[in-house]
Every structure is written in C-alpha cells, then in structure tokens.
Scaffold this motif. Structure first.
Motif, PDB file in Angstrom:
ATOM      1  N   VAL A   1       5.006  -2.797  -1.843  1.00 43.69           N
ATOM      2  CA  VAL A   1       6.260  -2.064  -1.982  1.00 43.69           C
ATOM      3  C   VAL A   1       6.073  -0.675  -1.376  1.00 43.69           C
ATOM      4  O   VAL A   1       5.167   0.053  -1.760  1.00 43.69           O
TER       5      VAL A   1
ATOM      6  N   GLN B   1       8.480  15.297   0.000  1.00 41.19           N
ATOM      7  CA  GLN B   1       7.216  16.031   0.098  1.00 41.19           C
ATOM      8  C   GLN B   1       7.187  17.160  -0.923  1.00 41.19           C
ATOM      9  O   GLN B   1       8.097  17.988  -0.961  1.00 41.19           O
ATOM     10  N   VAL B   2       6.162  17.122  -1.748  1.00 37.12           N
ATOM     11  CA  VAL B   2       5.968  18.236  -2.676  1.00 37.12           C
ATOM     12  C   VAL B   2       4.616  18.828  -2.341  1.00 37.12           C
ATOM     13  O   VAL B   2       3.590  18.256  -2.644  1.00 37.12           O
TER      14      VAL B   2
ATOM     15  N   MET C   1       1.273  -3.953  -5.007  1.00 35.35           N
ATOM     16  CA  MET C   1       0.675  -2.726  -4.503  1.00 35.35           C
ATOM     17  C   MET C   1       1.781  -1.793  -4.005  1.00 35.35           C
ATOM     18  O   MET C   1       2.712  -2.209  -3.346  1.00 35.35           O
ATOM     19  N   THR C   2       1.656  -0.524  -4.398  1.00 36.24           N
ATOM     20  CA  THR C   2       2.666   0.447  -3.990  1.00 36.24           C
ATOM     21  C   THR C   2       2.040   1.481  -3.071  1.00 36.24           C
ATOM     22  O   THR C   2       1.006   2.052  -3.381  1.00 36.24           O
ATOM     23  N   VAL C   3       2.670   1.723  -1.927  1.00 40.78           N
ATOM     24  CA  VAL C   3       2.192   2.732  -0.970  1.00 40.78           C
ATOM     25  C   VAL C   3       3.226   3.841  -0.903  1.00 40.78           C
ATOM     26  O   VAL C   3       4.401   3.573  -0.687  1.00 40.78           O
ATOM     27  N   THR C   4       2.779   5.060  -1.131  1.00 47.73           N
ATOM     28  CA  THR C   4       3.709   6.182  -1.047  1.00 47.73           C
ATOM     29  C   THR C   4       3.567   6.836   0.322  1.00 47.73           C
ATOM     30  O   THR C   4       2.520   7.375   0.656  1.00 47.73           O
ATOM     31  N   ALA C   5       4.601   6.755   1.113  1.00 52.20           N
ATOM     32  CA  ALA C   5       4.570   7.351   2.452  1.00 52.20           C
ATOM     33  C   ALA C   5       4.975   8.821   2.363  1.00 52.20           C
ATOM     34  O   ALA C   5       5.564   9.260   1.379  1.00 52.20           O
ATOM     35  N   THR C   6       4.630   9.558   3.424  1.00 47.82           N
ATOM     36  CA  THR C   6       5.044  10.956   3.478  1.00 47.82           C
ATOM     37  C   THR C   6       6.555  11.006   3.557  1.00 47.82           C
ATOM     38  O   THR C   6       7.165  10.470   4.467  1.00 47.82           O
ATOM     39  N   GLY C   7       7.159  11.623   2.582  1.00 46.06           N
ATOM     40  CA  GLY C   7       8.611  11.611   2.484  1.00 46.06           C
ATOM     41  C   GLY C   7       9.248  12.784   3.190  1.00 46.06           C
ATOM     42  O   GLY C   7       8.580  13.535   3.893  1.00 46.06           O
ATOM     43  N   PRO C   8      10.548  12.917   3.013  1.00 46.22           N
ATOM     44  CA  PRO C   8      11.276  13.990   3.695  1.00 46.22           C
ATOM     45  C   PRO C   8      10.913  15.378   3.174  1.00 46.22           C
ATOM     46  O   PRO C   8      10.617  15.549   1.985  1.00 46.22           O
ATOM     47  N   VAL C   9      10.945  16.343   4.055  1.00 50.55           N
ATOM     48  CA  VAL C   9      10.714  17.744   3.682  1.00 50.55           C
ATOM     49  C   VAL C   9      11.990  18.316   3.087  1.00 50.55           C
ATOM     50  O   VAL C   9      11.961  19.096   2.139  1.00 50.55           O
TER      51      VAL C   9
ATOM     52  N   GLY D   1      10.445  19.813  -2.029  1.00 45.62           N
ATOM     53  CA  GLY D   1      10.288  19.377  -3.409  1.00 45.62           C
ATOM     54  C   GLY D   1      10.901  20.296  -4.433  1.00 45.62           C
ATOM     55  O   GLY D   1      10.793  20.039  -5.632  1.00 45.62           O
TER      56      GLY D   1
ATOM     57  N   ARG E   1      12.069  15.405   8.249  1.00 47.62           N
ATOM     58  CA  ARG E   1      10.659  15.050   8.100  1.00 47.62           C
ATOM     59  C   ARG E   1       9.802  15.969   8.955  1.00 47.62           C
ATOM     60  O   ARG E   1      10.316  16.874   9.594  1.00 47.62           O
ATOM     61  N   ASP E   2       8.514  15.696   8.960  1.00 46.99           N
ATOM     62  CA  ASP E   2       7.613  16.481   9.806  1.00 46.99           C
ATOM     63  C   ASP E   2       8.011  16.327  11.256  1.00 46.99           C
ATOM     64  O   ASP E   2       8.606  15.329  11.660  1.00 46.99           O
TER      65      ASP E   2
ATOM     66  N   THR F   1       7.346   2.981  -0.999  1.00 45.55           N
ATOM     67  CA  THR F   1       8.275   3.965  -1.587  1.00 45.55           C
ATOM     68  C   THR F   1       8.170   5.269  -0.787  1.00 45.55           C
ATOM     69  O   THR F   1       7.169   5.525  -0.125  1.00 45.55           O
ATOM     70  N   GLU F   2       9.226   6.044  -0.881  1.00 47.80           N
ATOM     71  CA  GLU F   2       9.238   7.307  -0.131  1.00 47.80           C
ATOM     72  C   GLU F   2       9.618   8.440  -1.082  1.00 47.80           C
ATOM     73  O   GLU F   2      10.696   8.446  -1.655  1.00 47.80           O
ATOM     74  N   GLN F   3       8.668   9.307  -1.327  1.00 48.09           N
ATOM     75  CA  GLN F   3       8.903  10.450  -2.221  1.00 48.09           C
ATOM     76  C   GLN F   3       9.117  11.707  -1.374  1.00 48.09           C
ATOM     77  O   GLN F   3       8.504  11.862  -0.322  1.00 48.09           O
TER      78      GLN F   3
END
Lengths: 533, 292
Positions: free
Chosen positions: A4, A10-11, B1-9, B69, B33-34, A6-8
C-alpha cells in the motif's frame, strides 16, 4: 502480499526555534549604528557641540561658569538639536520599510512586529547614552575650570538624555500611527514653539505649566546658590521617564504587543507620569523659601568672608572661587588712586535677587529703591562690613566686570555706601567712569559694549539690585577719551588732583580742564539729568 | 506492507480569497512537491495572491492549507513556515542606502539569525551563491536591476529554506541576466521545493518539473510541462498564409505562419510547445466563460 503506497505531507524537522529577544537586540544594534550615522543625528550633535567647542577653542567661553545653571543652560538646544535628531531619525528608521516598499517582503519574516518595534525603541538608547556622555564631558570641563562655581544637579543633567529618549520613542510611535515622514518635523516645530511660549506666561500659575513639557525652561533673575534652588528637577525627570515608558508601551501596543507585562509597564508609566507630573507643582518648601529670603535680605548669615590685604570679600560658599576674579578688578581700580585711599579698608559682599521683577511685572519706585539700599547698608554695617560693594552671581563677562568695577570705583571715590540708582555727574562721574573702565581689559571691553547699548548714560551694577548707579554721557565722553591715553599718565593726574576730582561739587568742565579734554556743552535745561550721587 | 513516499511540500484545497467584491481566488487546490514548479497565468490571474498566501503574508478567507506540514493560519504554524521559507516578491523593495551585505544581513536578523558570526557567514554564503560576493560592499542604489534582483534572491536564500517562492523574478531583466538567474534557480531546485511564478513559458520549459496554470482565480491545469504542451497536440499547424479561424496565428521567423486552434483537414501539424498548450488552455477558458 500487497503493498500500500501512502503519501504524507512533508514534515521537516523543526529548525532551532528562534529567539526573538536576541533578534530584537541584534536589530536594535544595527538600527542604533544607523541612527548614530544618520546625517540628521550628526547635524544635531554638531549643532549641540559646535558652539561650545568654538567657545573653548577661541577663548570666548566663560571662565566663571555657575554649574547649577550650566547644568540646564543647553536643555533647549539639546531638545531641538539632539531630541529633534532622535525624533526624526527614529521616525525615518521605523518608516523605512514603508518608505522603501519592503513591507511585502518583511511581512513574511519570523521576527514579529512588536519585537521589531522594540528594536527601534532600543536603538535610541545608545544615542541617549552618547548624549549623556557629551553632557557629562561638557559639565566636567566646566567644573574643571578654576573659576567654576557651585555644583551641577544630576537630575538636570539626566534631563538631556531623557529628552532624547522621549523624542526617539515618540518618533517610533508616530511612525506606527502615521505613515508620513512630515509628521515628525512638524511635531518638533510645535514642541519648539510651545517650549518658547512657556517662557512667556501670562500668570505665575500658567508658568508652572511649562513643567509639563519635556524640558522646562525658565529665566531666573540671576543664578542662586545650590541650596536655594527650587526647580523640581527630580520630579520632572521622573515625569519624563514616565512619559518614555508610556510612549514606548503605546508604540508596542499599536504594533500588536499584548500581555500582562506590557499592561504593567503602561500602567507604571502612566502612574509615574501622573504622580511625578503633579508633584512638580508642589509649592517650594518653607525651608527653601526662608533660606532664599535670608540670602536675599541678610546674606552675611550664609556667607564666608576672606580678607586679601585691606579688602574683605564675602561670598556664598558656592561662589568662593570667584574671589580672585573680583580681587583683580578691585586691584585694577585701587592701583590708580592715591595710596592713602587705596589703603583704606574696603568690603565686597555678594548678593542675590530672588524676585524676578521683569517676569512678575513689578515696578519699583525711587523711594522703594532708596529704602532697600539703605536697608542693605544697615545689614552690612551690622555684619561688620560697612558700605560693602555689591557683587552679583554672574561673573566672567565684560558686562559683569564693568558693573562691579563701577560700584568699586564709586565706593573708593565717594566712601558713601552703595548708591540707589542715582546719576553720578561732574568730575566724580568722570573719575568713576575712567577708574572702572581701566580696571581690567575685560572691563574696558565691557564699558564700550554697555556704552554702545545704552542711552543717556552708562549704568553700573546689576539692574535687579537696588544698588546701582549711572554716569551720564557727557561725563562718560571725557572718561572714554581718557581711556585712550596711557593709564599711568592719567593716573598721575588723578592722584595729583584727587581731592578736587572726587569732590561731589566739582563740575565736569573742571575735570576736562585738569585732563586737557574738551567737554561737551551742557544740554538745555529740560534735557539735563538729575544728579543725585 | 506500507511505503510512505515523500509527500507534498504544500497542499492546498478550496483556497478562496476576496478583495472587497473582487474574487481573487476561488476554490484553488494544488499540491507542491520537491523541484521547481512553475505558476503560469495571465495578469490578474491571482498568482501573486496565491504566492502571498503560501508565503504566510495573506490569510485566505476559506480553505485548507498545509505548508511544510504546518498550518499557516495559526501563529505557531505561521512562524514554523516562515523559518523554512524563502520569499522573493514581485517588487521586493530595497533600502538604497544599504550595501548588498547590509541589506541581506538586515533580512537575516528579521529571520532571527541572531549569532553575529554565524549570520555573517550565512550572508556571505548566499551572496556567493547568487554571484554577488564581489559586490557585497556596494550600495544597492549603485547596483543594476539584475544585481538587485540577485540581492533579493540572496535574502530569500538565507537559512537554506526548504520552500522557495519566487514571484516573477526575471521581470525587467535583460536576456543575459535572465539566463544567469535561470542558472541559479535551476541549481536551487535541486533538493528543495521552488514555486516560480512567471509569464515566460520558455522559463517553465527550461526550469520546471511541474506547472500550475492559474486563470481568473482558479487552477486550470496542474501537471508536467510536457503534459501542458500535449494539450495542444494536433492543434498546431503551419501554412503559408494567415488562418482567421485559428485561436492564434502569427508569422514565424521562417516566413511561414504558425497557427494554434482547430486545424483544417490535411494541415501540416507541428509539435506543440508549452506556450501552445497554455494558449489553448487560457483561450479555451475564455471561450467557455464567454459562452456561459
């Protein structure tokens, strides 16, 4: 197995939290340097220091300063030049972002507005310290002069930097209220006009209102000994400090500062302003008023005397350093008279006047003046210094030297005690005029200055005192002609004809004959002056 | 399984702001994003307003916004954003009596860089980064327009911000200055997020990984420059004469006419550019609104 994604958002790790207090101090430092380097500030400092410096370098500075007067003598100039510079420069600095259209950018910076305002307020402090140093150096130099009299009041000295801080804070507050650079100079102009107008009160009660201004100017009749001063300088300083706190708190509040400490500061500022402002109007204490009356009427009770040869000098303790200056004038008169006259005892007594006749609109009749002079003579006789020559609390300029020299010369010639404002005519007038004019180089200059600025005759002595005299123009013309001759040559003639020249009835024509000087014809009957002394 | 991608700024949704009766932004939503993201749009589209909201200088009337954030609508969130933000406004304004170093140092203090030695090192670093190390002592009034713009960029770079917002930074610059500026921005885009507002489509093509098109307060497009250009695919053609039916038609340097719009049958199609896509998008919007 499924994955899965997910997209968090950026902090990012929190950067080290800023320290607005330190940033405010850093900003204040930068702004303080800019304020001190500002052309308006430099011009203000030059305007304040320049004339003083010129006086010292050119030798024109008064070598007999009264420190309790000098401590406040430049307050108005300081208000205009230094306070004005603080007002305008601080106002321009606080308006800089607006003037240069950087507010759009600055709005996104970390340091909150109230802290920036705090920095602008703090940036005035170094200028205030510099002013304090300038004032301290000035008064220190004056105090180091051998002829310095009295002592300065620290509250009066502190009023200089306090005025600068107040106007600097006002400049910041103005910038936060009105985004126009013209407002600060206008305020300064209004302040200057109101301060000067405070010198022209219609009533004594109105005169007290001047104490609500940043500086309170007054023109006392003459300098007083320190212990007789009644200016509420301490209360006034507290009042100005209260205003500074109040204005600073207002500037912070206008830019969004809130909190208990600000409210407490504002309340404290307001309380101090109101309390100290009111306390300024307390009447002068009975003790001081009694002391002033004693000093004016029976000065001997508060003075110390010292004898130099046959001359006794009695002065208020503050002014003891001036005895040497007085003695120089006395010696300058006595060296030209016959030895028998010169050896006779002579007394000099310092006097003060606490009644500002001009300001209070008092008119003194000739009878009242004569009565006052007679009272002085009685007091002097009781004190063991009969016929004491009066000297005031101003010294060091030509005018005061010639005034004193005239009274000394008259006493040496007439031996009759201080005259009550009468005209000294005839040969006696010529003799008094010449003896006084040749006493010291400064007296000579003073005589020419007074002669140029007076009409009908030359007055001698302080105008606030009942004891004074004047020599009419006709007699003074002969005296001035004699001053152009070598003094020794004239002195020889004076000694030889002393009895005749010093006699009350000898006419001016006879003096002209003895000295070989042409005398102007007598004016018509209706234009003649009445000779009393 | 969970993958956390680089998210929006930056993540924005439903951002709405009115100036009096004028609707400046209406339900704007986008993510950042970056890399370098271009913000394209005609004059009055709301670009500067949107940038000022992201830069925490303006608060929207409504909508959600997360920057790095943090929520800039709160005092603490605003401060947190400002600590990581570099902002170059359209007309930054300068203090002409300050030297380049003094100005950037002043800004550094306002950014709460309080240690004098560290601050001065940082000021030197950013001035070097924008190629102004040898001009640091010069008064700003004596600098050219391009140099002033670089001073402002240096100020924006203080503290190595994670998000850099540049509002039409190349306006008024000559081609050489623009090129130099472009080099600097391209370098900055590596490892941080840059939001670049511009009128210049070639700048978007040259610099941006992503592009947002804003028109009349609403987002019309969000994607890559290639995607934006693709909007005009099959709708750009060339011919020897003007085509009155085209949305835009002009004589190119080759002497032939280039047209954007619905091509006639058998037209000689051309590969579209970002400009063509932008033109199609903005004109289509205008047409829709005119129709409505």
């Amino acid at each position: 197995m499924s994955t899965v994604m997910t997209e968090q958002p950026q902090v990012l790790p929190d950067p080290a939290p800023g320290d607005p207090r330190r940033a405010m101090v850093a900003l204040a430092r930068v702004e303080a340097v800019r304020l001190l380097r500002h052309p308006v500030t430099i011009a203000g400092i030059l305007l304040f220091v320049g004339p003083e410096l010129y006086g010292w370098l050119s030798g024109g500075a008064n070598r007999y300063p009264v420190l309790q007067d000098e401590d406040r003598s430049k307050q108005f100039l300081a208000l205009l030049a230094l306070g004005g510079a603080a007002l305008i420069a601080a106002n321009l600095a606080a308006l800089r972002a607006h003037r240069h259209a950087t507010t759009v950018l600055y709005d996104t910076f970390v340091l909150p507005q109230p802290w920036r305002t705090g920095a602008f307020l703090l940036s005035v402090v170094p200028f205030g310290l510099l002013v304090a140093v300038l004032v301290a150096v000035r008064i220190g130099l004056l105090a180091a002069v051998p002829g310095a009299a009295g002592r300065p009041n620290p509250y009066e000295l502190a009023a200089y930097p306090a005025a600068v801080l107040l106007l600097g804070a006002a400049g910041v507050l103005l910038a936060r209220l009105v985004r126009a650079v013209i407002v600060a100079p206008l305020l300064l102009l209004v302040l200057a006009v109101v301060t000067v107008a405070g010198l022209l009160p219609s009533t004594p009660a109105a005169a007290r209102l001047r104490w609500l201004l940043p500086i309170a100017m007054d023109e006392p009749p003459m300098p007083l000994p320190v212990d007789l001063m009644s200016r509420p300088a301490g209360w006034h300083l507290a009042y100005v400090v209260g205003l500074i706190v109040l204005v600073a708190a207002a500037a912070l509040a206008v830019t969004g500062a809130r909190g208990r400490r600000l409210v407490a500061a504002g309340a404290a500022g307001l309380s101090i302003t109101v309390l100290a402002g009111s306390a300024q109007f307390f009447p002068t204490s009975d003790a001081v008023r009694t002391a002033q009356a004693t000093a004016a009427e029976r000065p001997a009770e508060m003075q110390s005397c010292q004898r130099i040869d046959q001359v006794t000098y009695c002065a208020f303790d503050d002014f003891a350093p001036w005895v040497g200056g007085w003695d120089a004038v006395v010696r300058g008169v006595l060296r030209r008279v016959p030895e028998a006259q010169a050896r006779q005892p002579l007394a000099v007594r310092q006097r003060i006047s606490t009644a500002d006749r001009a300001a209070n609109g008092l008119v003194v009749t000739a009878e009242e003046q004569a009565a006052a002079a007679a009272a002085w003579r009685r007091v002097d006789a009781d004190a063991g210094t009969p016929n004491a020559v009066t000297v005031g609390t101003r010294w060091g300029d030509g005018e005061s030297e010639i005034g004193f020299a005239g009274l000394v010369a008259y006493e040496v010639v007439a031996r009759a005690g201080g005259p009550a404002g009468g005209q000294v005519c005839g040969a006696r007038g010529v003799l008094v005029g010449w003896l006084a004019g040749q006493a010291t180089p400064k007296a000579t200059d003073g005589l020419r200055e007074v002669d140029a600025n007076s009409w009908g005759g030359v007055p001698f002595g302080e105008w606030q005192f009942p004891v004074a005299l004047s020599v009419p123009d006709r007699e003074m013309a002969v005296a001035l002609a004699l001053l152009k001759r070598p003094a020794d040559e004239v002195a020889e003639l004076v000694r030889r004809s002393w009895a005749e020249l010093s006699a009350a009835g000898t006419p001016t024509e006879r003096a002209g004959e003895l000295f070989g000087v042409a005398v102007a014809p007598l004016p018509p009957e209706e234009e003649r002056t009445v000779c009393e002394a | 399984m969970t993958v956390t991608a680089t998210g929006p700024v930056v993540r924005a949704s439903d951002l709405t702001l009115r100036y009096g009766r004028t609707l400046a932004l209406a339900d704007v939503a986008f993510t950042l994003r970056d890399g370098v993201t271009g913000l394209l749009g005609p004059n009055g589209a709301g670009k500067t307003t949107l940038l000022r909201i992201v830069a925490t200088a303006l608060v929207p009337d409504r909508g959600q916004l997360t920057v790095l954030g943090a929520d800039p609508r709160t005092e603490s969130g605003r401060l947190a954003v400002r600590r990581r933000l570099g902002y170059l406004p359209q007309d930054p304004g300068f203090h002409p009596g300050f030297s380049a170093f003094e100005f950037v140092d002043y800004v550094a203090i306002l950014k709460e860089l309080t240690n004098r030695r560290v601050r001065h090192e940082e000021v030197s670093r950013v001035l070097t980064a924008v190629g102004l190390a040898d001009q640091r002592g010069k008064k700003i009034r004596a600098l050219s327009g391009g140099m002033r713009q670089r001073v402002a960029l240096a100020a924006a770079l203080l503290g190595d911000p994670d998000l850099l917002i540049l509002d039409e930074p190349t306006v008024g610059l000559d081609p050489e200055q623009r090129l130099r500026f472009r080099e600097v921005v391209a370098e900055l885009g590596e490892g941080r997020s840059v939001l670049l507002s511009t009128h210049q489509t070639e700048e978007v093509m040259a610099l941006c990984q992503r592009v947002i098109v804003l028109d009349r307060g609403t987002v019309r497009f969000e994607g890559t420059p290639v995607d934006l250009a693709a909007l005009a695919r099959g709708r750009v053609w060339t011919s020897g004469s003007r085509a009155p039916e085209a949305l835009a038609s002009w004589r190119a340097g080759t002497g032939r006419y280039r047209h954007v719009g619905d091509p006639p049958t058998g037209a000689e199609l051309l590969e579209p550019t970002v400009e063509d896509g932008y033109l199609m998008l903005v004109d289509a919007t205008a047409d829709q609104e005119a129709y409505a």
